[in-house]
Structure formats: structure tokens, C-alpha cells
Scaffold this motif. Sequence first.
Motif, PDB file in Angstrom:
ATOM      1  N   GLN A  48     -10.086  -7.101   5.905  1.00 41.29           N
ATOM      2  CA  GLN A  48      -9.688  -5.919   6.654  1.00 41.29           C
ATOM      3  C   GLN A  48      -9.365  -4.782   5.709  1.00 41.29           C
ATOM      4  N   PRO A  49      -9.597  -3.569   6.181  1.00 46.22           N
ATOM      5  CA  PRO A  49      -9.422  -2.433   5.273  1.00 46.22           C
ATOM      6  C   PRO A  49      -7.963  -2.189   4.916  1.00 46.22           C
ATOM      7  N   LEU A  50      -7.794  -1.536   3.819  1.00 46.45           N
ATOM      8  CA  LEU A  50      -6.474  -1.059   3.424  1.00 46.45           C
ATOM      9  C   LEU A  50      -6.207   0.219   4.212  1.00 46.45           C
ATOM     10  N   THR A  51      -5.093   0.252   4.898  1.00 49.95           N
ATOM     11  CA  THR A  51      -4.846   1.432   5.734  1.00 49.95           C
ATOM     12  C   THR A  51      -3.480   2.015   5.444  1.00 49.95           C
ATOM     13  N   GLY A  52      -3.294   3.202   5.909  1.00 49.01           N
ATOM     14  CA  GLY A  52      -2.026   3.878   5.714  1.00 49.01           C
ATOM     15  C   GLY A  52      -2.207   5.358   5.952  1.00 49.01           C
ATOM     16  N   GLU A  53      -1.244   6.120   5.549  1.00 47.52           N
ATOM     17  CA  GLU A  53      -1.329   7.566   5.755  1.00 47.52           C
ATOM     18  C   GLU A  53      -0.731   8.280   4.560  1.00 47.52           C
ATOM     19  N   VAL A  54      -1.223   9.460   4.344  1.00 49.66           N
ATOM     20  CA  VAL A  54      -0.576  10.285   3.328  1.00 49.66           C
ATOM     21  C   VAL A  54      -0.437  11.696   3.906  1.00 49.66           C
ATOM     22  N   VAL A  55       0.734  12.273   3.688  1.00 53.50           N
ATOM     23  CA  VAL A  55       0.987  13.610   4.238  1.00 53.50           C
ATOM     24  C   VAL A  55       1.377  14.535   3.092  1.00 53.50           C
ATOM     25  N   VAL A  56       0.662  15.598   2.988  1.00 53.01           N
ATOM     26  CA  VAL A  56       1.061  16.619   2.024  1.00 53.01           C
ATOM     27  C   VAL A  56       2.041  17.532   2.747  1.00 53.01           C
ATOM     28  N   GLU A  57       3.294  17.360   2.440  1.00 54.17           N
ATOM     29  CA  GLU A  57       4.286  18.170   3.156  1.00 54.17           C
ATOM     30  C   GLU A  57       4.318  19.568   2.578  1.00 54.17           C
ATOM     31  N   HIS A  58       4.108  19.596   1.300  1.00 60.09           N
ATOM     32  CA  HIS A  58       4.256  20.891   0.654  1.00 60.09           C
ATOM     33  C   HIS A  58       3.657  20.805  -0.740  1.00 60.09           C
ATOM     34  N   SER A  59       2.983  21.858  -1.125  1.00 58.46           N
ATOM     35  CA  SER A  59       2.476  21.871  -2.488  1.00 58.46           C
ATOM     36  C   SER A  59       2.269  23.306  -2.918  1.00 58.46           C
ATOM     37  N   ASP A  60       2.833  23.645  -4.059  1.00 64.09           N
ATOM     38  CA  ASP A  60       2.700  25.014  -4.549  1.00 64.09           C
ATOM     39  C   ASP A  60       1.269  25.314  -4.940  1.00 64.09           C
ATOM     40  N   VAL A  61       0.674  24.334  -5.587  1.00 63.30           N
ATOM     41  CA  VAL A  61      -0.704  24.498  -6.027  1.00 63.30           C
ATOM     42  C   VAL A  61      -1.584  23.776  -5.023  1.00 63.30           C
ATOM     43  N   PRO A  62      -2.702  24.401  -4.621  1.00 62.30           N
ATOM     44  CA  PRO A  62      -3.560  23.727  -3.646  1.00 62.30           C
ATOM     45  C   PRO A  62      -4.059  22.382  -4.164  1.00 62.30           C
ATOM     46  N   ILE A  63      -4.246  21.474  -3.229  1.00 62.10           N
ATOM     47  CA  ILE A  63      -4.754  20.149  -3.575  1.00 62.10           C
ATOM     48  C   ILE A  63      -6.254  20.270  -3.799  1.00 62.10           C
ATOM     49  N   LYS A  64      -6.754  19.557  -4.777  1.00 63.64           N
ATOM     50  CA  LYS A  64      -8.201  19.554  -4.995  1.00 63.64           C
ATOM     51  C   LYS A  64      -8.808  18.324  -4.343  1.00 63.64           C
ATOM     52  N   VAL A  79      -6.054  20.556   1.748  1.00 59.35           N
ATOM     53  CA  VAL A  79      -5.904  20.010   3.094  1.00 59.35           C
ATOM     54  C   VAL A  79      -4.738  20.664   3.807  1.00 59.35           C
ATOM     55  N   CYS A  80      -4.764  20.530   5.095  1.00 54.32           N
ATOM     56  CA  CYS A  80      -3.738  21.106   5.940  1.00 54.32           C
ATOM     57  C   CYS A  80      -2.415  20.405   5.643  1.00 54.32           C
ATOM     58  N   HIS A  81      -1.379  21.192   5.467  1.00 52.28           N
ATOM     59  CA  HIS A  81      -0.094  20.591   5.133  1.00 52.28           C
ATOM     60  C   HIS A  81       0.543  19.950   6.358  1.00 52.28           C
ATOM     61  N   SER A  82       1.375  18.972   6.072  1.00 48.85           N
ATOM     62  CA  SER A  82       2.083  18.171   7.070  1.00 48.85           C
ATOM     63  C   SER A  82       1.178  17.657   8.195  1.00 48.85           C
ATOM     64  N   LEU A  83      -0.015  17.301   7.809  1.00 51.68           N
ATOM     65  CA  LEU A  83      -0.912  16.637   8.742  1.00 51.68           C
ATOM     66  C   LEU A  83      -1.273  15.296   8.093  1.00 51.68           C
ATOM     67  N   ALA A  84      -1.092  14.230   8.873  1.00 52.48           N
ATOM     68  CA  ALA A  84      -1.290  12.911   8.283  1.00 52.48           C
ATOM     69  C   ALA A  84      -2.772  12.665   8.023  1.00 52.48           C
ATOM     70  N   ILE A  85      -3.069  12.336   6.778  1.00 54.26           N
ATOM     71  CA  ILE A  85      -4.444  12.021   6.413  1.00 54.26           C
ATOM     72  C   ILE A  85      -4.540  10.508   6.291  1.00 54.26           C
ATOM     73  N   ILE A 145     -10.572  16.713   5.170  1.00 52.28           N
ATOM     74  CA  ILE A 145     -11.431  17.805   4.687  1.00 52.28           C
ATOM     75  C   ILE A 145     -10.607  19.073   4.645  1.00 52.28           C
ATOM     76  N   GLY A 146     -10.519  19.654   3.479  1.00 55.48           N
ATOM     77  CA  GLY A 146      -9.639  20.791   3.317  1.00 55.48           C
ATOM     78  C   GLY A 146     -10.173  22.077   3.910  1.00 55.48           C
ATOM     79  N   ASP A 147     -11.475  22.315   3.753  1.00 56.17           N
ATOM     80  CA  ASP A 147     -12.042  23.572   4.235  1.00 56.17           C
ATOM     81  C   ASP A 147     -12.147  23.515   5.759  1.00 56.17           C
ATOM     82  N   PRO A 148     -11.498  24.436   6.471  1.00 48.06           N
ATOM     83  CA  PRO A 148     -11.495  24.343   7.936  1.00 48.06           C
ATOM     84  C   PRO A 148     -12.888  24.465   8.547  1.00 48.06           C
ATOM     85  N   LEU A 149     -13.731  25.265   7.933  1.00 50.57           N
ATOM     86  CA  LEU A 149     -15.070  25.444   8.493  1.00 50.57           C
ATOM     87  C   LEU A 149     -15.868  24.144   8.360  1.00 50.57           C
TER      88      LEU A 149
END
Lengths: 968, 297
Positions: B191-207, B242-248, A330-334
Amino acid sequence: MAAVQWRSRMRNYEAELQRCRPEAALVEFGDYHPLKPIMVTDTKTRRGARKGSTSSSSSSSSSAPADPLSSMLDGTDPLSMFAAASASEAPVMSHSASTGDLGRKRKEKSEEAVGLDFEPWSAKRGEILARFTTTEKLSINLFMGSDRGKAPSPGSSAVSEKVRTRLEELDDLEEGSQRELLNLSQQDYANRIEELNQSLKEAWASDQKVKALKIVIQCSKLLSDTSVIQFYPSKFVLITDILDTFGRLVYDRIWTMCSDPRPLPDSFTVDDVNDTAKETCLNWFFKIASIRELLPRLYVEAAILKCNRFLNKSGIQETLPRLTAMIRGIGDPLVAAYTRAYLCRVGMEVAPQLKDSLNRNFFDLLGTFRQISGESVQNQLVQQRVEVPEYLTLYSPAINWILQCIAYRAPEALLTEMMERCKKLGNNTLLLNSVMRAFRPEFVAARATDFISMIKDCDEAGFPKHLLFGSLGRSLACADPPESERLTILNEAWKVVTKVRSPQDYINCAEIWVEFTCRHFTKREVNTVLADIIKHMTPDRAFEDAYPQLQSVIRKILTYFHDFSVLFSMERFLPFLDMFQKDSVRVEVCRSIMEVFIKHQVEPTRDPVILNAMLHICKTMHDSVNALTLEDEKRSLALLIIGFIRMVSFGRDFEQQLSFCVEARATFCNLEPVLVQLIHTVNQLAMETSRVMKGSHSRKTAAFVRACAAYSFITIPSLSSIFSRLSLYLLSGQVALANQCLSQADAFLKAAVSILPEVPRSISIEGKLRSSESFLLDFINNFLATLLVVPDHPEHGVLYLVRGLLNMVQDYTWEDNSDAKVRVYVSALSLLAAMSQETYLYSIPKVDSNETLYGGDPKFLTEINKLCETLIGQILDHLKTLGRDEQSTRRQGTLAFSLFGILLSHGDLRNNKLSQLSVNLWNLSHKHGYCETRISVRTLECIKHQAQQPDMAHLTDTVQRLALQSRT
Amino acid sequence: MSVTLDIRLKRANKVYHEGEVVAGVILLVCKEALQHHGISLSMEGLVNLQLSSKSVGVFEAFYNSVKPIQLISSNIEVAKAGKVPGGKTEIPFEFPLSTKGNKVLYETYHGVFVNIQYTLRCDMKRSLLAKDLTRNCEFIVHCQPQKAKVVPTPVNFTITPDTLQNIRERSALPKFLIRGNLDATNCVISQPLTGEVVVEHSDVPIKSIELQLVRVETCGCAEGYARDATEIQNIQIAEGDVCHSLAIPIYMVFPRLFTCPTLETTNFKVEFEVNIVIVLHDDHLITENFPLKLCRV
């Protein structure tokens, strides 16, 4: 009949009393006595102990009678048992199987579930709703697929089709008809959500599970919308209510599927669940797993988290960490913070033992904290014109809740670790605030100085500091910091608090700190605090908006300061009270002060500070009374003021006390009960004076008691209740007599007689109209008894007052068909008989009654006898009238019998005529057979007994003429 | 005169494996006694192949050759012509689920161009005046667990503007660095498909970051084949900036019926792929494709 000649019987009261007195029998201490309480000396040890305490020496039976109450319980009574159980968790009640079980169960529960000491969500709910409000327009955006006849076609039972249609319907939500409600006020919004909640329940009840799910998904989707961000916490509360409903519905549904043949036990395992239920449950989870959007998927799965119990043992344990991790998306912290709060809430409810995911949630929260200062959030704030401090406060309910869950029964080490982590984040104020709110007050209190320094280090732009100090103050109000640090803490805290500019923020914070100040410091500090509050709240009449807080300040002070001399010696206390300028609030405050005063002021006081202040307070209460005040309100105010008056005592300084009463009368003239109390106080004062002077007044004290009498005399007429006036006149008259103020006593009694005609025939008692006759009769009898000792006024004729009273009685308009008048006459006969004795039954020391004044003068006696004869004549006339009517024969009988009684005890029956009259009366009373035989028999016995006395032999004669009517 | 006919399987989840016995009851509810000309029950397993409209032109020639493939078929007569008494009548039945010869029972699968479906069909013949009654009931077949051990074969990925193909103007792309991994591309279907994705950096915010599950169905024969990829479901795993460099976490449950172990036969193929779709705020769409191999253990 008319020529009855009255002679009073001479009585020797002394001898009669001696005869009647029962023989005294000494009861030895420790003997059995019926009234001696049964004491169970030891409740813990059974049997034996009880025997000794209740055994009686008089009882000859071999076994001591067991106390029926304690014998039921086999030793221990249930109340003390529970007390014992709660005092020490050790189950001492092993001898009772059922209670033992109960105790064990409870113990188990407290280990696995959340105890009562955990503040539940429901407690927070209201607070959040009240705090986070908005005046902006809200919108609800629902994409409900319009019900386009998707009702399950009964023909196809193929799973595939069913599932497909359902999934299609789920998909519909995306493209389906969009319903957008714009321009909703906050209340509209809440109503809409409640409507949705209702339609969810309806859909469920009508077996439209898909529609129900749709509603829930749409609702949780609303939570991703952060426009009108100030309202978000409230929105969260409203929508999670729906989710809770949904979770409950699903759980209950699956539960009932397994309840055949018998309901599942609370502690069921997976093996107890049948296949159909499992399949249904699994279906729900698959369905939810395919929800496209992240937020609804998270929320709905969290809502039915509990259902994992039906599927496998470790389901919840595995799901919680997974959901926790998913929130990172979830992107929005709130939004994320509140999702975490919801997950923690559900987790706490379903599996409180799983602390790890709680902690995980918190650490993730810390991890994403930097987002708050990120570009997206800042842009949003600019767009919505919300300041950062305000934005930060939006987080506090969520973070508080998460921390509360974590801190619940957590070891000290964990808390310390949490705090360290917060510190590392550069003293993030928001977190600091939540830590102080959520962690145990003891924990916070012990580190209060640390916290203060952390708060001081915080940067100004962030979370408002007064809120931080408010949170700290709240903890310190419940737990004590180390003694040595207290003053520093207060100083540091107040330094910040006093700088808060907005009066509303200031008072919110100051109110909290007042408690800490009161708890640990003296009046000096409290006074300073009060002064500061006054300084802040007076400009622009800011206090007008802060009455609740100001009231709470007063309440807190009153909890800690019970010594009113200290309280009122605070210079700023009364000026503080002056800030309550709204009448209703002011009265309420006064009232609360008075209540505390009455409760805690044990000793009467004469402290001028207290008196002045209290008088001021009481006057405020008194002055609030107006024409619209309710009776109850008046009564309770009067009670409070009376409580104060009773606490005022100037000791030996009677004059001062009287002048206080004078002042009080002037002040409280609108509250009658207070005036009555004042009159009582003054009468008491007069009697007290007399006691101090040992009955003989000096010139000065005599003047004083006359002053007291004068006070009463001029106060009584201002009362509106006729009966309080009458009884107070009588009472004051008696007091005046006791203090040898004859003319005053005369005046009182005369006044009483003179207002008798004003007594209405009916009075209102507790809202109902009742006849006043019985009250009036009571009063007159009481009055007559007093008249015995009142000496005749030298300037008026013999028996001036008695005659006056009788005249009044005669002229009074009694109720129709009432014997009251005649009953007064009968009573008057007893009085007159008593007056003709040589020595009176009672007298007042230092007051010469008529016995001494007239010394048994035959003229005086003749007067009395004449009066008696008139009265008897009147009574007999009345009896005759009664005889005319069939219906009143019973009354006639009773009246005749009572007159007979009077003749018997007071008349000299040696006189033939009287004796004949009494026989006639006896016969008359028995004529219609209304007389109770038992009473007649006892009367006869009594007469026979009396006849054995010397001088009474003539009664034997009379007795023989009294025939007892048999009922045959 | 109302009568209802229903088939009730013993298993609540209706899942059977080859070699097992499909057991259940035929349920008849009628108010009065009911005359009929016989009740029969048949079991059938079919693979339906269909050609997508875009392929039709090319393959018109062998259009006819795409006819249903029968996997299993059997028929029993439940009751001879006669009378069913009024009230509730339950007639139990059992079918052994075994194939003739070397035919394999594929797992139930509901796709777009390929459908593998097993049904029970109960028919009640009646006199001319009354309509015949029919009832269909699908049951689900899970194929035998794979004997060989599943090697998960995890995969790591890094997405930057440079790793992308199919782009028109590389220079117009904002800078970003997204890393991640899938725990397995050889997936167990339950069983579910699992894994992680990390946005390390992005100039434009992720939607938004989404997982798109795609089926790839191939129908064909010797003459040629048609291959079509369609979306099964799209699951959002991240929303907003999403928060950068946090594993989703990547987490997706394979939907029942719409997925099956990867299947390859002479006539058709069913394969699956997952796309990790990253939508940027300026509506740039970045997709990374991973073929999956599903199996059942």
C-alpha cells in the motif's frame, strides 16, 4: 404524281368530339376507387382498424387485401415507433423483442453515460485553438534519451534486468540528450506536436512501449512551461490530444490481451480479465507511479485512468479523488486549472456518475483562487507583459469545462450552492463568467437580474466586463428570463455594452445581445440597438474587421422579424446594411435577406417601403454580377430576384405595376431570367386586365394592353437566348391576340418568323452541345397552331404569315440528312386543312379569324389548296430522294406513313387522285417492311371504323386497296 | 540449426510464497530433431552482499567473508541424454519452494549492496561441437505475511527554521512554517505511503516538494559493518509556489523489487527511510527524515 389535287375534307369538329367523348360514369362517393389513397387511420392499434379503411366495395373477395407495406410490420411502423419511444421514455414497443431491447439499452446508457446533450470536448477544441493564439516564438524542450542502442538484449529474460533497464531508460529522460527547439511559430509548434503524436503511434506500433511512454511524459512535461502564456490553452489542447492517443493505445492493447478466445463484452468485470493482462496493466501503473515529476505523473495516470477497469471495481472511484487531491501540489494556478479540466474530462468520459470528484475539483479550484493575485503570478505577468484581464480569460476554457461537467444534469440545489460559493469569493468575475457559460441557460435566465447586479459589483480591473455580458447574453438567447425583468435586463446590459471601447470587443458582445433584443422586443428597441452598433462600428471603418459578427446580427434579426414592412420601417436597418462594403459580403447578406423574404412573404405586397428596400437589395445583388460571375451564381441570384418580382402586386393598379416592371427592367438588365420573368409578368398583367374587363377593353384599357405589348416587344430583343426570344414572341403574340391587339400580334409573330434563320443548328444545354432541331420543330408546330386564328393582315396577301414561315423554313439551313423541313411541311398541311374549314376548331373571342374574314371564299380555298399541292409536291420530291439511298429507306417509310396519316385525316379521299396517292403512300411505307405491323393493323381498323360514319363510305373502297404485308 | 530454450512460469506475475510450488514448462523450439546430452533445471536463491567502495578500505580484512548466502538450492534432471523432436516441445516441471532446516526465504530485493534473488536455470548439455544452452529466469518470492497486527504509528511533523539541524547560519534562513503528517511509518509494502503536507507560510516561494525513498543497507559480521544509504526513487509531490495552507497529499507507491519488508539478519540489514525534501526558490534544501518499517500483510 406531280399533279396532285388537294381537297381538304370537311370536318364537323363538334360532332367528332361528341363521338370521341367516352360515356361518363358517375362514381359514388365512398366507393372503391383505384386512386383513392390507402389510409391507415390508426397506427397504434393493430389489425381491425386497417381492415375498414382499405376495404373496397368492389372487391368480392372475403378477406380485405392487406396493405403490403403495413402487413410487413405487424401493426406499428418503425418510424412512429421510434417517435413514440422518444416522446415518452416508457418502452411501449414491448411486442418487438429486438427494438425493446434497443430501447432498454439506450435507457441504461443514458443513465450511466453522458448523453447527447453534453457538449463534447471535441466541440470546444477548435474554438480554443482558434481563440488562443500568439505571434511570439515558442520553444519545445524535450529531453529524449537518444536511442543509444537500448534495444532489449534478447539473452536476458530476467524480470529484474528488464525492469531495471526500463527504469534506467526512464531515468535517462532526465540526463539524456536534450533537444531544444527554439523560435517556433505557432504553426510550427502545432506541427511538432503532431509529429510527436505520430511518432508515439509509430513507437507503439513497433512495440517500443518505453519510447512511447517517454514521448508522453515529455509532452506532458511541456504543460508545466508557462512561457508565452497566451498560448497555453491551445498548447493544452494539442498535448492532451497526445495523451488521449496514449490512453487509447494502452487501453486497447490490454483489451486485446483479454480478447482471446472471444472479445470482452462492453460491460466486462474484473473477473473476465486474465492474469497476463492484469499484470501488464499493473506494470503500467507501477511504471507511471515512479515518474519523478508531478505533472507528467498526474497527466499520464489520468490518461490511462480507464485501464483501472481491468484491475478492480473501485479503481476509478479511488483514483479520481486521489488525483484530484494531488493537483493541489501544482503551484501555478493556470497549470493546475487545466490539469483539473483534463481530469474532469477523463472522469466524465470514463465514469460520469462520479460527480463528487468533479465538485471536489471545483472547490479546490476556488480554494486556490487567491493565488492569481499572488506574487508569483503577478511577477510572471509583468515579465511576459500580459495584462490581468487577458490573463484571466486564459482560464475560461478550463473553468467553463469543469463547470459544464458539474452542471450536467445536476440538481438545481447544487447549482445554487455553486453560485453562492462564487459569490462568497467576492464576485470573482472569472468564475461568474464560467458559471454563466456552463450552467443551464434556464438557470441563468431565471436569475438574470442577480447576475447583472453581480457583474456591476465587479471590479473593473479584473475579467473584462463585456465578456461577462457576452456570456449572460448567450444564456439569455437560449432561455427566457421572467417577463417583467426583460426590459431592465436589456437596459442594464446595453448600458455596459455601449461603453465598450474596442470595436471588436463591442461587436462581439453586441452581436450576442441582438438575439435577446429581437426575441423579446419590438422594432423600436432593435432599431436603437442597430443605431448603436452603427455608431460604434463606423468610426475608422471598424466594420471592416467585423463582417462575420455583423452578418450574424442580420441573421438573428431575420430569424425573428419576418414581417418585412416592420423590418424595413426600422430606420437603421438599411444604414446598417450599408456597413457591408465588401462586395462579396454585401451580396451574401442581401442574399440571406432575400431568402428569408421569399420564404416568409406569403402575400404579394405593394408596400412602398418594402418595395424600395427590396429593390435596393436586389439591385445590390444584381450589380454584383460581372463578367467573372459563375453561371450558377447568376442563376441563383436571378431566382432570388424573380422571387421578389413575383411577390410584387399592386392589385388593381395595373399602370403602377407596369411602371414597376419598367423600373425593374432598367434595374435588372443583366440577368436574363429576370427579364424573362418581367415579360411574363407583363403578359400576365395584360391578361389580368382582360379578365377584369371581362374580355372587352375600354379605350383606356386597350391602350394599356398595347402598352404591355409594347413593353414585351422592346424587351424581348435584349435577350440573348434565341429560344426564349422565340417562345416569348409567340407567347406575347398570343396575349396580344387575346387582347385584340391585332397589329401588335402581327408584329410579334412576324418578328418570330424573322429571327427563325438565326436559330443555330446546335445549342448548349447544361454544358453539352445538342442539336436544336427538335426544339425548333416543337416551336414551329406550336407556332403553326397559333397561326390558325391569326387573321390575315389586310395589306398583305392571303396567308401572308404562313407563307412567310414556310419560306423561312425552306431557306433555313437544316442539318444534312434531316427530314425536319419535310416534317414541317407535313404539319403545315394539317394547318392548311384546318384553315379551309367553315368553322375553325378554335378561335379567340372578339377576334375574327380568317374563317369570318373570308367566309369560305372559293378563292381563299383555292389559294390554300394550291399551297397544299406545292407542299405535297415538295414532300414527294423528298421521298423520292430518300428512295435513292439504301440507308434512308426507313426514314422514307416513316415519312410516307405520316403523310399518309395526314391525307387520311385531312384530305378528301373522295377525290380519286388523292385516294390513289394515299394508297401509293401506304404501299411505299410498307415497301421495305420497316412499318410496325401493330400500328398498320390499328390504322386499318381505325379506317374501317371511320368508314362506317356517314359521308365516309368511300373509305371502304380505299381500305380494300390497302394491303397489309405479312412478314413471311 | 537454431534452437531456443525458454522457461515459462505458470503465474503471470511470477510471485511465489514459501511452501508453494513453482510450476512451469521448459519450452524448446527447434526446426529439426535435436541431439543433446541431458537437460537439467536448477533453482537457487542467493543473497549477494557487496561492499561499497568507500567501505572497502576499512573492511579489506574481512572482504572475503562477504560471500553469497545461499537460501535455497535444488536441482533436477529434466531429460536424459537423447533427442528432442523437431518443433515445439514443452516439458513441465515443479519445484516445491521449501527450505531445509531453519533457513528463511527472504523476500526478493534488488538493492545496491544487498541483492536477494531467486532464479531458475535450465541447462542443456550438448556435444562438443555445439555450444551448451542455458536459460535463466528470475522468479519473485514474497515472504510470509506478518502475523502480528501492523500498528500504523502515524507521525506529525512541523518544520521551521528552528527545528532544523546541520545548518551553518541560522540567521540567513528565510522564515517558513511547514506542517504535515504521515499516516503511517509502519507501512504495508503493497500500500502506498500517504500523508499530507501543508505549507502554512513561507517567505521564499517553494520550488518543489519531493519524497525521497531511501534504502539503508547494512552489511557486516562480527568484525564490524558497513552502512550505506542510497536513493531508490524521488517523487515530486508539489511543483512551484503552491497555495499556502492547503493540504497537499503525500502519496508514494513502493516500487516492486526495489523494496521489501524491512529485513534484519545476522549478516545484513535492509531498512528504508523517507525524506521529505522541500526546495525553496533560492535553492535552500530542507529535508526531514522519517525511518520506515515496511511489512507485508
